[in-house]
Design a protein around this motif. Structure first.
Motif, short mmCIF file in Angstrom:
data_model
loop_
_atom_site.label_atom_id
_atom_site.label_comp_id
_atom_site.label_asym_id
_atom_site.label_seq_id
_atom_site.Cartn_x
_atom_site.Cartn_y
_atom_site.Cartn_z
N ASN A 114 -0.06 48.07 34.53
CA ASN A 114 0.96 47.14 35.35
C ASN A 114 1.75 48.15 35.74
OD1 ASN A 114 0.34 44.41 34.73
ND2 ASN A 114 0.56 44.97 32.30
N PRO A 115 2.56 48.09 36.89
CA PRO A 115 3.40 49.59 37.24
C PRO A 115 4.93 49.15 36.66
CG PRO A 115 3.50 47.27 39.15
CD PRO A 115 2.07 47.02 37.70
N TYR A 116 4.93 48.99 35.82
CA TYR A 116 6.14 49.11 34.88
C TYR A 116 7.44 50.48 35.24
CZ TYR A 116 5.19 52.95 31.71
OH TYR A 116 5.12 54.24 31.47
N THR A 117 6.78 51.00 35.48
CA THR A 117 7.84 52.42 35.89
C THR A 117 9.04 51.40 36.94
OG1 THR A 117 6.46 53.56 37.33
CG2 THR A 117 7.13 54.08 35.00
N ARG A 118 8.07 50.76 38.37
CA ARG A 118 8.60 50.53 39.12
C ARG A 118 9.04 48.83 38.85
NH1 ARG A 118 6.80 52.44 44.52
NH2 ARG A 118 5.15 53.60 44.61
N GLN A 119 9.11 48.37 38.49
CA GLN A 119 10.09 46.86 37.22
C GLN A 119 11.34 47.86 36.80
OE1 GLN A 119 6.66 45.18 34.63
NE2 GLN A 119 5.67 44.29 36.28
N PHE A 120 10.92 48.89 36.46
CA PHE A 120 12.03 49.28 35.71
C PHE A 120 13.16 49.25 37.09
CE2 PHE A 120 10.48 51.50 31.63
CZ PHE A 120 10.39 50.17 31.37
N ASN A 126 19.18 45.63 40.36
CA ASN A 126 19.41 44.30 40.23
C ASN A 126 20.27 44.46 39.18
OD1 ASN A 126 17.73 42.95 42.40
ND2 ASN A 126 16.34 42.30 41.19
N GLY A 127 20.74 45.91 38.39
CA GLY A 127 21.69 45.58 37.42
C GLY A 127 22.16 45.33 36.51
N SER A 128 20.58 45.14 35.97
CA SER A 128 19.93 45.06 34.47
C SER A 128 19.10 44.16 33.89
CB SER A 128 21.06 44.62 33.28
OG SER A 128 21.56 43.05 33.54
N GLY A 129 18.14 44.33 33.39
CA GLY A 129 16.49 42.84 33.52
C GLY A 129 15.91 43.98 32.40
N PHE A 130 14.98 42.92 31.65
CA PHE A 130 14.19 43.22 30.81
C PHE A 130 12.40 43.45 31.62
CE2 PHE A 130 17.17 40.38 28.17
CZ PHE A 130 16.70 41.43 27.22
N VAL A 131 11.74 44.15 31.06
CA VAL A 131 10.43 44.55 31.43
C VAL A 131 9.72 44.70 30.53
CG1 VAL A 131 8.93 46.37 32.50
CG2 VAL A 131 11.46 46.15 33.72
N ARG A 132 8.90 43.39 30.36
CA ARG A 132 7.39 43.70 29.02
C ARG A 132 5.90 44.32 30.00
NH1 ARG A 132 7.17 42.01 24.28
NH2 ARG A 132 8.53 40.22 24.59
N PHE A 133 5.38 45.16 28.85
CA PHE A 133 4.59 46.38 29.26
C PHE A 133 4.45 46.63 27.88
CE2 PHE A 133 8.37 49.09 28.05
CZ PHE A 133 8.49 49.99 27.79
N TYR A 134 3.07 47.59 28.14
CA TYR A 134 2.14 47.96 26.92
C TYR A 134 2.00 49.29 27.02
CZ TYR A 134 1.50 43.16 27.73
OH TYR A 134 1.63 41.89 27.41
N TYR A 135 2.13 49.88 26.28
CA TYR A 135 2.09 51.40 25.60
C TYR A 135 1.51 51.57 24.50
CZ TYR A 135 4.49 55.72 27.90
OH TYR A 135 4.67 57.19 27.81
N VAL A 136 1.33 53.24 23.98
CA VAL A 136 0.92 53.56 23.02
C VAL A 136 2.04 53.46 21.66
CG1 VAL A 136 -0.79 54.60 23.44
CG2 VAL A 136 1.79 55.63 23.74
N ASN A 137 2.31 53.52 20.69
CA ASN A 137 2.99 53.39 19.79
C ASN A 137 2.60 54.45 18.31
OD1 ASN A 137 4.80 53.08 18.07
ND2 ASN A 137 4.80 50.74 17.74
N ALA A 169 -0.87 44.63 21.71
CA ALA A 169 -1.16 43.94 22.31
C ALA A 169 -1.78 42.84 22.50
CB ALA A 169 -1.48 45.11 23.79
N PRO A 170 -1.66 42.05 23.49
CA PRO A 170 -2.88 40.68 23.80
C PRO A 170 -4.32 41.49 24.22
CG PRO A 170 -1.41 40.70 25.78
CD PRO A 170 -1.05 41.91 25.01
N THR A 171 -5.73 40.89 23.58
CA THR A 171 -6.68 41.25 23.84
C THR A 171 -6.57 41.19 25.58
OG1 THR A 171 -7.62 40.74 21.53
CG2 THR A 171 -9.44 41.45 23.54
N PRO A 172 -7.53 42.42 26.39
CA PRO A 172 -7.63 42.34 27.68
C PRO A 172 -9.01 40.98 27.88
CG PRO A 172 -8.06 44.30 26.86
CD PRO A 172 -7.07 44.00 25.31
N MET A 173 -8.57 40.38 29.42
CA MET A 173 -9.88 40.00 28.96
C MET A 173 -10.45 40.41 30.02
SD MET A 173 -8.13 36.24 30.68
CE MET A 173 -9.82 35.69 31.17
#
Length: 290
Positions: A114-120, A126-137, A169-173
């Motif tokens: 997912n292009p999460y950095t573009r979603q940021f 838009n001022g502010s917002g949440f973005v759900r993404f999947y990342y190593v911990n 993270a959910p198991t990818p299909m």
């Protein structure tokens, strides 16, 4: 000191209760009794980023970026820390990845593509917002986990963000690879439709052919030719795309109108044509490979 028999029995009973309680108690972290996970609330995450934006407004950009990049600074609190970027997604501050500062991460994808950095960027604009993404911990052997980010614009030049891990993270299909059919070649069609100016018709005086002249993977290009009874030809360039399942199909025409449909077999396609506007109409084209 003398103890009465009754007092002696009470002491024995109390001792038995304490011994039993001690046997039943479990040490923290004992296998089989995991401690419940504690996640930072969304409200806490938002308040943390808002406080960082207020700090930037009050202290100026240079001082704020230095503070946000300090791993021992006031904006590193447990799992929470602040990162700063401009609107080209060039990192301006990061307390734990200083090598990223000055680097654009615009094209970076998360673990699921997912292009999460573009979603940021979109959320910050838009001022502010949440973005759900999947990342190593890093705290969990670098396993991929679900992460919730929150970003907020400081001004027209830069924005701040932070995030919290929220669990596995959910198991990818997994899907089997689909063979993409080769559509290059010539196709001829039988047509039936409806036109706003003439009503229902099976186009008795018009024949249609479609030529796919070039195909790159799921994308193709070519043209259609409509031939009238007197031999007049109308040639229209088209472009099309094959769906991920190898069956769905869509095309667009240069002069307006588009089709969607299905690849029925290696030598058969069915398309539904749509034309809006004043000369609106629909048609079903049943194409056979020539």
């Amino acid at each position: 000191m003398k103890i009465s028999f009754t007092s002696f029995l009470c002491l024995c009973a109390l001792g038995l209760v304490l011994i039993t309680a001690g046997c039943m108690q479990t040490e923290p972290g004992t296998p089989g009794t995991p401690e419940p996970a504690i996640h930072t609330s969304n409200e806490t995450l938002v308040a943390f980023v808002e406080s960082a934006v207020a700090y930037a407004h009050a202290n100026g950009k240079e001082k704020a970026l230095a503070e946000f990049s300090d791993p021992n600074g006031t904006f590193v609190r447990g799992e929470l820390y602040i990162y700063a970027y401009d609107f080209n997604n060039v990192a301006l501050a990061h307390p734990f990845d200083p090598d990223k500062i000055g680097v654009s991460r615009m094209g970076e994808l998360d673990a699921f593509g997912n292009p999460y950095t573009r979603q940021f960027i979109d959320a910050a604009k838009n001022g502010s917002g949440f973005v759900r993404f999947y990342y190593v911990n890093p705290a969990h052997n670098r396993t991929v986990e679900s992460k919730l980010g929150y970003v907020m614009k400081v001004d027209e030049d830069w924005w701040l963000g932070s995030g919290v891990y929220t669990g596995p993270a959910p198991t990818p299909m997994r899907t089997n690879a689909t063979t993409i059919p080769d559509l290059t070649g010539n196709w001829t069609a039988a047509m039936a439709g409806y036109e706003g100016s003439t009503g229902f018709t099976d186009y008795p005086t018009v024949t249609m052919t479609m030529t796919v002249s070039e195909q790159h993977g799921r994308i193709f290009s070519g043209y259609t030719v409509f031939t009238t009874a007197n031999g007049t030809e109308i040639r229209t360039p088209i472009a099309g795309a094959i769906g991920r399942d190898g069956r769905a199909l869509a095309t667009a025409e240069q002069d307006g109108g588009y089709c969607f449909g299905e690849i029925v077999g290696p030598d058969e396609i069915e398309l539904t044509y749509l034309q809006d506007g004043e000369q609106y109409g629909v048609a079903i084209d049943s194409l056979k490979r020539v």
